[in-house]
Design a protein around this motif. Structure first.
Motif, mmCIF file in Angstrom:
data_model
loop_
_atom_site.group_PDB
_atom_site.id
_atom_site.type_symbol
_atom_site.label_atom_id
_atom_site.label_comp_id
_atom_site.label_asym_id
_atom_site.label_seq_id
_atom_site.Cartn_x
_atom_site.Cartn_y
_atom_site.Cartn_z
ATOM 1 N N ALA A 154 19.739 18.948 -0.788
ATOM 2 C CA ALA A 154 20.820 18.813 -0.591
ATOM 3 C C ALA A 154 21.529 17.866 0.724
ATOM 4 O O ALA A 154 22.177 17.261 -0.144
ATOM 5 C CB ALA A 154 21.725 20.703 -0.730
ATOM 6 N N ALA A 155 21.571 18.469 1.799
ATOM 7 C CA ALA A 155 22.171 17.378 3.003
ATOM 8 C C ALA A 155 21.580 15.847 2.830
ATOM 9 O O ALA A 155 22.323 14.965 2.155
ATOM 10 C CB ALA A 155 20.889 17.828 3.732
ATOM 11 N N ARG A 156 20.015 15.408 2.005
ATOM 12 C CA ARG A 156 20.149 14.368 1.538
ATOM 13 C C ARG A 156 20.573 13.204 0.639
ATOM 14 O O ARG A 156 20.810 12.240 0.760
ATOM 15 C CB ARG A 156 18.240 13.946 0.888
ATOM 16 N N ALA A 157 20.816 14.424 -0.500
ATOM 17 C CA ALA A 157 21.683 13.812 -1.530
ATOM 18 C C ALA A 157 23.356 13.880 -1.329
ATOM 19 O O ALA A 157 23.882 13.297 -1.961
ATOM 20 C CB ALA A 157 21.756 14.837 -2.911
ATOM 21 N N ALA A 158 23.784 14.263 -0.238
ATOM 22 C CA ALA A 158 25.606 13.953 -0.073
ATOM 23 C C ALA A 158 25.640 13.185 -0.124
ATOM 24 O O ALA A 158 24.381 11.792 0.784
ATOM 25 C CB ALA A 158 25.675 14.748 1.171
ATOM 26 N N PRO A 159 27.212 11.570 -0.623
ATOM 27 C CA PRO A 159 26.642 10.864 -0.017
ATOM 28 C C PRO A 159 27.086 10.304 1.968
ATOM 29 O O PRO A 159 27.578 10.883 1.993
ATOM 30 C CB PRO A 159 28.102 10.527 -1.286
ATOM 31 N N LEU A 160 27.431 8.929 1.513
ATOM 32 C CA LEU A 160 26.886 8.242 3.189
ATOM 33 C C LEU A 160 28.712 8.472 3.257
ATOM 34 O O LEU A 160 29.441 7.723 2.634
ATOM 35 C CB LEU A 160 26.171 7.193 2.783
ATOM 36 N N PRO A 161 29.188 8.282 4.468
ATOM 37 C CA PRO A 161 29.845 7.355 4.928
ATOM 38 C C PRO A 161 30.552 6.220 5.121
ATOM 39 O O PRO A 161 31.505 5.519 5.648
ATOM 40 C CB PRO A 161 30.405 8.086 6.651
#
Length: 257
Positions: A178-185
């Motif tokens: 889930a952390a890897r799938a989170a969009p980037l800033p």
């Protein structure tokens, strides 16, 4: 391409079929076409000289990104290999080494760095940017399965053979995925292809977020780094002025305009 309301499910999606994998031979034609069509740079968007780090996919090394790095260099970018040799998977210390590389390249030029990652290299690029967003200008992933589970790729069994132990197991917990799938800033372009014979394309597209886009091309998985339309998207995205991001204006079926 997937929009805000039709993001495909990535968990549990099947890996590409053997028939699709056999079509990866097209990469030779993609390279031959690009080698001819990229000789004349007049129609390509030019770079502003900012640094770009290119990361190879699983089981690939610096030789796999030579064409892409050379093309971007001719367009005016300061291109760099990831300096880790052949990509055999994640190992203790890799994340720290890649962050050190990003900081080194940033300090060398005094400019934010763009990251282009092919397949698994794109997963690493995303985590570099997540850890050091103020040093990262943009991220472009090429067929990178950062959503779902890597069992949705035809490389999963080989990865399991080469990567074992607690460190590897921790990478694939529900929380880690889930952390890897989170969009980037930072501005992010996720390039994917339904013709990918190695990675399920559903795993290569991002959840909707500001300055994040999914761009479809027709490349094979082994051809992302030299397929003509993909190169066009990469060049266009890198050429955007810093702080002036706008979505990709796609031409039909990812063709070069």
């Amino acid at each position: 391409m997937p929009g805000p309301t039709d993001l495909p499910v990535a968990d549990g999606v099947l890996a590409p079929t053997a028939r699709m994998a056999r079509r990866e031979w097209r990469t030779a034609l993609e390279l031959a076409t690009a080698a001819v069509r990229t000789r004349d740079l007049q129609e390509w968007p030019r770079g502003d000289g900012h640094p770009v780090i290119v990361l190879p996919g699983f089981l690939a090394g610096p030789e796999s990104t030579v064409f892409l790095r050379a093309h971007l260099r001719r367009l005016g970018y300061r291109t760099h290999d990831w300096r880790q040799g052949r990509n055999l998977g994640v190992h203790p210390g890799l994340g720290e080494a890649l962050q050190d590389l990003l900081l080194e390249v940033h300090d060398r030029y005094g400019r934010r760095v763009s990251l282009v990652g092919w397949s698994a290299g794109g997963i690493y690029a995303r985590e570099m940017a997540r850890a050091l967003p103020h040093y990262t200008r943009s991220v472009i992933t090429l067929g990178s399965p950062f959503r779902g589970h890597p069992e949705s790729t035809r490389a999963w069994r080989v990865y399991q053979l080469l990567n074992r132990g607690r460190h590897t197991d921790a990478l694939f917990t529900e929380e880690a995925r889930a952390a890897r799938a989170a969009p980037l800033p930072v501005p992010t372009t996720c390039i994917y292809s339904r013709n990918d014979g190695i990675v399920a394309w559903e795993c290569c597209v991002s959840e909707p977020a500001d300055h994040t886009e999914n761009v479809e091309v027709t490349a094979s998985h082994l051809g992302y780094g030299h397929e003509l339309a993909t190169l066009r998207v990469v060049a266009d995205r890198l050429a955007q002025p810093e702080g002036g991001w706008a979505p990709w204006a796609a031409t039909p079926r990812g063709e070069v305009g």
